[in-house]
Design a protein around this motif. Structure first.
Motif, PDB file in Angstrom:
ATOM      1  N   GLU A 298       0.865  -1.181   0.000  1.00 30.18           N
ATOM      2  CA  GLU A 298       0.000   0.000   0.000  1.00 30.18           C
ATOM      3  C   GLU A 298       0.897   1.224   0.000  1.00 30.18           C
ATOM      4  O   GLU A 298       1.606   1.488   0.970  1.00 30.18           O
ATOM      5  N   PHE A 299       0.879   1.966  -1.087  1.00 27.06           N
ATOM      6  CA  PHE A 299       1.798   3.079  -1.288  1.00 27.06           C
ATOM      7  C   PHE A 299       1.049   4.396  -1.122  1.00 27.06           C
ATOM      8  O   PHE A 299       0.136   4.711  -1.883  1.00 27.06           O
ATOM      9  N   GLN A 300       1.444   5.156  -0.104  1.00 24.34           N
ATOM     10  CA  GLN A 300       0.813   6.446   0.156  1.00 24.34           C
ATOM     11  C   GLN A 300       1.117   7.419  -0.983  1.00 24.34           C
ATOM     12  O   GLN A 300       2.200   7.393  -1.572  1.00 24.34           O
ATOM     13  N   HIS A 301       0.145   8.276  -1.282  1.00 19.13           N
ATOM     14  CA  HIS A 301       0.356   9.293  -2.304  1.00 19.13           C
ATOM     15  C   HIS A 301      -0.306  10.590  -1.854  1.00 19.13           C
ATOM     16  O   HIS A 301      -1.089  10.612  -0.902  1.00 19.13           O
ATOM     17  N   ARG A 302       0.025  11.658  -2.560  1.00 21.12           N
ATOM     18  CA  ARG A 302      -0.589  12.953  -2.284  1.00 21.12           C
ATOM     19  C   ARG A 302      -1.350  13.461  -3.521  1.00 21.12           C
ATOM     20  O   ARG A 302      -1.460  14.664  -3.744  1.00 21.12           O
ATOM     21  N   LEU A 303      -1.861  12.527  -4.277  1.00 22.32           N
ATOM     22  CA  LEU A 303      -2.652  12.892  -5.442  1.00 22.32           C
ATOM     23  C   LEU A 303      -3.977  13.504  -5.002  1.00 22.32           C
ATOM     24  O   LEU A 303      -4.471  13.217  -3.902  1.00 22.32           O
TER      25      LEU A 303
END
Length: 594
Positions: A298-303
């Motif tokens: 699970e890869f956090q993003h700031r999209l």
């Protein structure tokens, strides 16, 4: 369209700029002559194969032209085979660096942008990428055989001039901060591709692009392999260093989600992105996961969170009244669904611009009020108060309370229950159709339909094949459907395609809800013309309020992570996870084979 919306995640401003790149407010992270992007492994080995599963809902493809309206092109073809003048980075929200172009210069008045092509840029057939190819590509995309979204997006582009063999100038009809990067992100293809044919007849002609991959072996209905071009012209560019690491990228095609999931477990491909909380939580298991060959990341993003929503087609008479549309939203119980169906893995969408500075919160500012005031007599009074919040069914709120409010709204709109059926004054029953292309969607819609039954509303679930689904959306032939709209940190003229009055009258536009309101048009114009962030933010926040209180959309849900299962015995990835990753594209362009 996916590639089209991908280029809209970075937009432009209006200072004088003649350099290796262009940034929204004039500040690029990477200086001239930078070695590589921070999030890549510059020494990543080349070779091996990446096996993917198609991210498209169609079960096959029937053309190699991703730009025409009819038919289906293979997954990822645009990203792998075509390039643009500029390329964005994954650790900035609004910047572009020279790819086909070595420099970009925007005029002081913001009415033109000049791009100088790299002398070494080559198409797959060995011919140089020249200004005439850029002009040809632009004119084709603006022609009759491509999506009308291009025409809306590029409405303020007055034309393109060829200044010399390797220099082009885009002219703009008015200053628009996003246009230099919008045109810089358009795909460029050779004028020799399909030469002599109308563009809609360029179907199975092998694309002549400049990208790092070509079409390799193809088994129609089963898979397509893209092969890295050993003579790829841009392999030594700083914007390409550490990327394009696989010799082959094979995209496999499966009939449905169950077949895809079982194929992953069987080791038939190396990576799959998950959108189903149920699959991710309960069904991504098996021997290869137990052995550690396959792992769940699970890869956090700031999209931007985007605004995945139920879309209500206001062209339909039953959905024209905003009180009716608000009542439908009050019957949707997100908290129950998140708890019972989604394992509490989602957050509620609250507007158009979640997870960005454009998101409207609380009371409107003085600047927002000034933009809204000219339209006060044509807007709901609530627009001038606190920002809309979707109804809840937890804490002090309950579904029963929401349904009471919905019943009152429907009565005010002229709809009352007669013998258990909601009818208007003419005796017409409130029957609505939900259009879907996947029968699995019934699991999501049925709880909402049961709540609507309590109001006397019948919601009919209609699943059709994807081709018919697309056709009906193009013709706006539906009552309600679900669309996962992408968001952006820097909104502009692309919102005219989603909510503009002209797009509402244009078949195959993005304005599925049929929004046609002068206040919306004016606010989109203000967003597009903003020269500074201080001008942009009030306009986009005001638009957020108007759309929310128009009840054109019923907000659904979003996730703050990318859920990716991948084969860690076959694949390696950079240590740094950039904040604005786009799932599969991140894997294709920055990972490598072990």
């Amino acid at each position: 369209m996916r590639s089209l919306w991908g280029l809209l995640l970075w937009c432009a401003a209006l200072p004088v700029w003649a350099a290796h790149g262009y940034a929204l407010w004039g500040d690029l992270k990477y200086p001239a002559g930078f070695a590589h992007f921070d999030y890549v492994n510059p020494d990543a080995p080349k070779g091996g194969e990446l096996r993917l599963v198609s991210n498209l809902r169609v079960s096959t493809f029937d053309k190699y032209n991703p730009f025409t309206l009819r038919g289906s092109a293979p997954a990822y073809l645009s990203a792998l085979m075509f390039e643009s003048l500029l390329i964005g980075s994954l650790d900035e929200t609004a910047s572009g660096y020279g790819l086909l172009a070595e420099s970009v210069e925007v005029a002081p008045d913001g009415l033109s942008a000049v791009f100088r092509l790299r002398r070494e840029a080559r198409f797959h057939n060995g011919s140089p990428v020249l200004a005439k190819d850029v002009k040809h590509s632009f004119e084709v995309l603006m022609g009759p055989h491509t999506s009308p979204a291009y025409k809306t997006l590029l409405a303020d582009v007055a034309g393109l001039d060829v200044l010399d063999e390797r220099t082009v100038r885009y002219r703009f009809s008015r200053p628009n901060r996003e246009l230099p990067l919008t045109v810089g992100g358009l795909p460029v293809f050779s004028h020799e591709w399909g030469q002599g044919k109308p563009f809609d007849q360029v179907v199975m002609d092998t694309p002549i692009g400049s990208g790092p991959y070509r079409i390799g072996p193809v088994r129609f209905g089963k898979d397509i392999t893209y092969v890295r071009d050993p003579n790829y012209w841009g392999r030594d560019l700083n914007v390409r260093r550490g990327t394009v690491n696989f010799d082959r990228i094979t995209v496999k095609i499966y009939k449905d989600n169950t077949a895809r999931l079982e194929a992953l477990k069987a080791g038939e491909f190396d990576m799959m992105r998950f959108f189903s909380a149920g699959d991710w939580t309960r069904r991504v298991t098996g021997r290869r996961f137990d052995s550690g060959e396959l792992v769940k990341g699970e890869f956090q993003h700031r999209l931007p969170s985007g605004f995945q929503s139920f879309v209500l087609n206001t062209r339909r008479d039953k959905l024209k009244d905003p009180r009716v549309r608000e009542a439908l939203g009050l019957a949707f119980d997100f908290e129950w669904m998140n708890r019972m169906l989604f394992y509490n893995s989602y957050q509620r969408v609250t507007g158009l611009f979640g997870n960005t500075a454009c998101q409207a919160r609380g009371e409107p500012s003085a600047q927002e009020r000034a933009l809204l005031e000219p339209w006060r007599d044509r807007l709901p009074a609530a627009v001038f108060g606190p920002m809309y919040q979707p109804p809840r069914t937890d804490g002090e709120h309950s579904l029963r309370d929401n349904l009471r409010r919905a019943k009152a709204l429907l009565a005010a709109a002229g709809w009352t229950v007669q013998d258990g059926v909601l009818r208007n004054a003419q005796g017409e029953a409130m029957v609505l159709e939900y259009l879907d292309s996947n029968e699995a969607g019934a699991r999501i819609v049925m709880p909402w339909a049961r709540n609507l039954e309590k109001l006397g509303i019948r919601l009919v679930y209609r699943a059709v094949d994807f081709a018919l689904f697309q056709q009906r959306l193009r013709e706006f032939d539906f009552d309600i459907t679900t669309i996962a709209f992408q968001g952006t940190h820097n909104p502009g003229s692309e919102y005219a395609d989603l909510f503009g009055s002209q797009a509402a009258r244009t078949p195959d536009s993005g304005n599925l809800a049929g929004v046609s309101h002068p206040a919306v048009d004016a606010l989109i114009d203000r967003m597009s013309a903003a020269r500074t962030q201080a001008e942009l933010l009030p306009a986009c926040r005001a638009l957020d309020r108007v759309i929310a209180y128009g009840h054109y959309l019923i907000p659904q849900w979003t996730a703050p992570t990318h859920r990716i299962a991948y084969n860690q015995w076959r694949l390696a990835r950079p240590q740094t996870v950039p904040p604005y990753i786009q799932g599969e594209d991140w894997v294709m362009f920055t990972w490598w084979a072990k």
